[in-house]
Scaffold this motif. Structure first.
Motif, short mmCIF file in Angstrom:
data_model
loop_
_atom_site.label_atom_id
_atom_site.label_comp_id
_atom_site.label_asym_id
_atom_site.label_seq_id
_atom_site.Cartn_x
_atom_site.Cartn_y
_atom_site.Cartn_z
N LEU A 20 0.86 -1.18 0.00
CA LEU A 20 0.00 0.00 0.00
C LEU A 20 0.89 1.24 0.00
N LEU A 21 0.91 1.94 -1.12
CA LEU A 21 1.67 3.18 -1.23
C LEU A 21 0.98 4.25 -0.40
N TYR A 22 1.70 4.78 0.57
CA TYR A 22 1.12 5.80 1.45
C TYR A 22 1.61 7.19 1.05
N THR A 23 0.66 8.08 0.82
CA THR A 23 0.99 9.49 0.61
C THR A 23 0.12 10.30 1.56
N SER A 24 0.73 11.19 2.31
CA SER A 24 -0.02 12.01 3.26
C SER A 24 -0.86 13.03 2.51
N GLU A 25 -1.79 13.65 3.21
CA GLU A 25 -2.64 14.65 2.53
C GLU A 25 -1.84 15.88 2.13
N GLU A 26 -0.67 16.07 2.72
CA GLU A 26 0.17 17.21 2.36
C GLU A 26 1.00 16.96 1.10
N GLU A 27 1.09 15.69 0.68
CA GLU A 27 1.91 15.36 -0.49
C GLU A 27 1.10 15.45 -1.77
N GLY A 28 1.83 15.55 -2.89
CA GLY A 28 1.20 15.61 -4.20
C GLY A 28 1.67 14.49 -5.11
N ASN A 29 1.68 14.76 -6.41
CA ASN A 29 2.10 13.75 -7.38
C ASN A 29 3.58 13.40 -7.18
N LYS A 30 3.95 12.21 -7.66
CA LYS A 30 5.33 11.74 -7.55
C LYS A 30 5.87 11.40 -8.93
N GLU A 31 7.16 11.61 -9.11
CA GLU A 31 7.81 11.30 -10.37
C GLU A 31 8.51 9.95 -10.29
#
Length: 402
Positions: free
Chosen positions: A380-391
């Motif tokens: 499960l890739l976790y991204t916080s609500e403060e993060e955006g797109n990733k390259e």
């Protein structure tokens, strides 16, 4: 309705204290997979005296310089009567045997040549070679296992070596599972009309409970009726430490679980609504040392939120840590964030050359009902609500499930 930050919901869970833990005394070989409710302290040294670590000849290290030593006897494993070594002598000694008094080194059989009643030293060894000192394995008074340790094969072996036939463990948390929804069908039940769906959530959650050391109580499906749901929850609380429901926590006209839990006498609502995707309508309540975890109805949502919110509570009831672990991984392709929430996105997680990599091959984009996205080498890739797109090439945080 105000939804809270994901970190805040985790903080609330972590702050929960259990007043009365349930424990039991069990035979050692029945305790595998359970969590220790006692600390294990060594009551003696192991070994209690210097012993041989291999087959060879017990010698005084300074005598190796003589080049030849007289074979003064044989010292088999298990022998209580051990000869005293004299100057210029060697005693044939086997793995696990007590070292003869006066000896300090074990020279392996492969390093000598037997010539009549003597050995010729072909290859000397350092002082103390192949001698297990007192307390090498563990010393008297040493803490070997902490309370909260899960018992697997290494712990079982050490406990057997300590002559522990029984251990005190935390009882496995009993988790009652019920699914709400008038559209649900049990396994094997024939369809009555279009739009009915199989109650897979209950079985997914039961499998999660079993995998992570709990006892599952399957209570079946309950229709979207307030009185039926209230009776089912009361029945579940009468026999379980944690009650898990799926469905009925959103804002629809027939979502009654939140109302039923809110009306429970003695229940405290810990939180309702978290800014996460999937599963923002998650609700957790507490009554004494019992917990109620109300999950969304979509299959992927209920699975992810069970992992995030049910497992920490199961661990807490056993005074241990959640079994989920996170790793850092490198993206093989770009990741597009879909919402301003904490997101848990199914991905392929692979270990290659000592590094973790992530891709989304075969993962479908759509609603939170797509449980097939959990198939394969999933994380499960976790991204916080403060993060955006990733390259591609960026490092990300992933919950490893395999």
């Amino acid at each position: 309705m105000a939804f809270m930050h994901f970190d805040e919901s985790m903080k609330i869970l972590n702050e929960q204290k259990i007043q009365h833990f349930k424990t039991r005394r069990m035979p050692l070989m029945e305790a595998q997979g359970y969590v220790l409710a006692e600390k294990i302290i060594a009551e003696e040294n192991s070994p209690e005296a210097p012993t041989s670590g291999m087959d060879g000849y017990a010698v005084r290290h300074e005598d190796l310089a003589l080049g030849r030593l007289k074979i003064a006897g044989i010292n088999p494993a298990g022998s209580r009567s051990v000869e005293r070594l004299k100057l210029g002598e060697a005693i044939k000694t086997f793995t696990g045997s007590l070292m003869p008094e006066g000896s300090d080194t074990l020279i392996p059989i492969e390093n000598v040549t037997v010539e009549g009643e003597e050995i010729r030293i072909d290859e000397p060894v350092p002082r103390g070679f192949a001698v297990r000192p007192v307390g090498e394995n563990y010393a008297k008074g040493e803490r070997l296992m902490a309370e909260g340790t899960r018992l697997e094969f290494p712990q079982i072996g050490v406990l057997a070596g300590l002559n522990r036939s029984h251990v005190t463990v935390y009882s496995r948390p009993r988790v009652a599972i019920l699914a709400t929804g008038s559209e649900l069908l049990e396994l094997g039940e024939p369809e009555g009309y279009a739009g009915q769906i199989r109650s897979s959530n209950s079985y997914t959650i039961e499998a999660i409970v079993r995998r992570y050391g709990g006892e599952a109580i399957q209570l079946g499906c309950v229709g979207d009726d307030r009185d039926s749901i209230a009776a089912a929850v009361d029945n579940a609380l009468a026999q379980a430490d944690i009650v898990v429901s799926t469905g009925g926590v959103s804002v629809g006209d027939f979502d009654f679980v939140k109302d039923v839990v809110g009306a429970l006498e003695g229940a405290e609502l810990l939180f309702k609504g978290v800014r996460i995707k999937p599963g923002q309508h998650i609700m957790v309540a507490r009554r004494g040392d019992q917990f109620i975890v109300a999950l969304p109805g979509f299959a992927y949502s209920s699975t992810v939120t069970a992992l995030l919110y049910l497992l920490p509570l199961m661990a807490k009831l056993q005074k241990t840590q959640t079994p989920l672990r996170t790793v850092r991984a490198t993206l093989r392709e770009p990741f597009v964030k879909r919402a301003r929430k904490a997101e848990f996105t199914a991905c392929n997680l692979r270990l290659e050359g000592g590094r973790y990599f992530v891709d989304f091959e075969g993962k479908k984009s759509g609603t939170s009902a797509i449980l097939t996205n959990m198939l394969g080498p999933v994380g499960l890739l976790y991204t916080s609500e403060e993060e955006g797109n990733k390259e591609a090439g960026e490092e990300v945080e992933v919950i490893a499930l395999d």
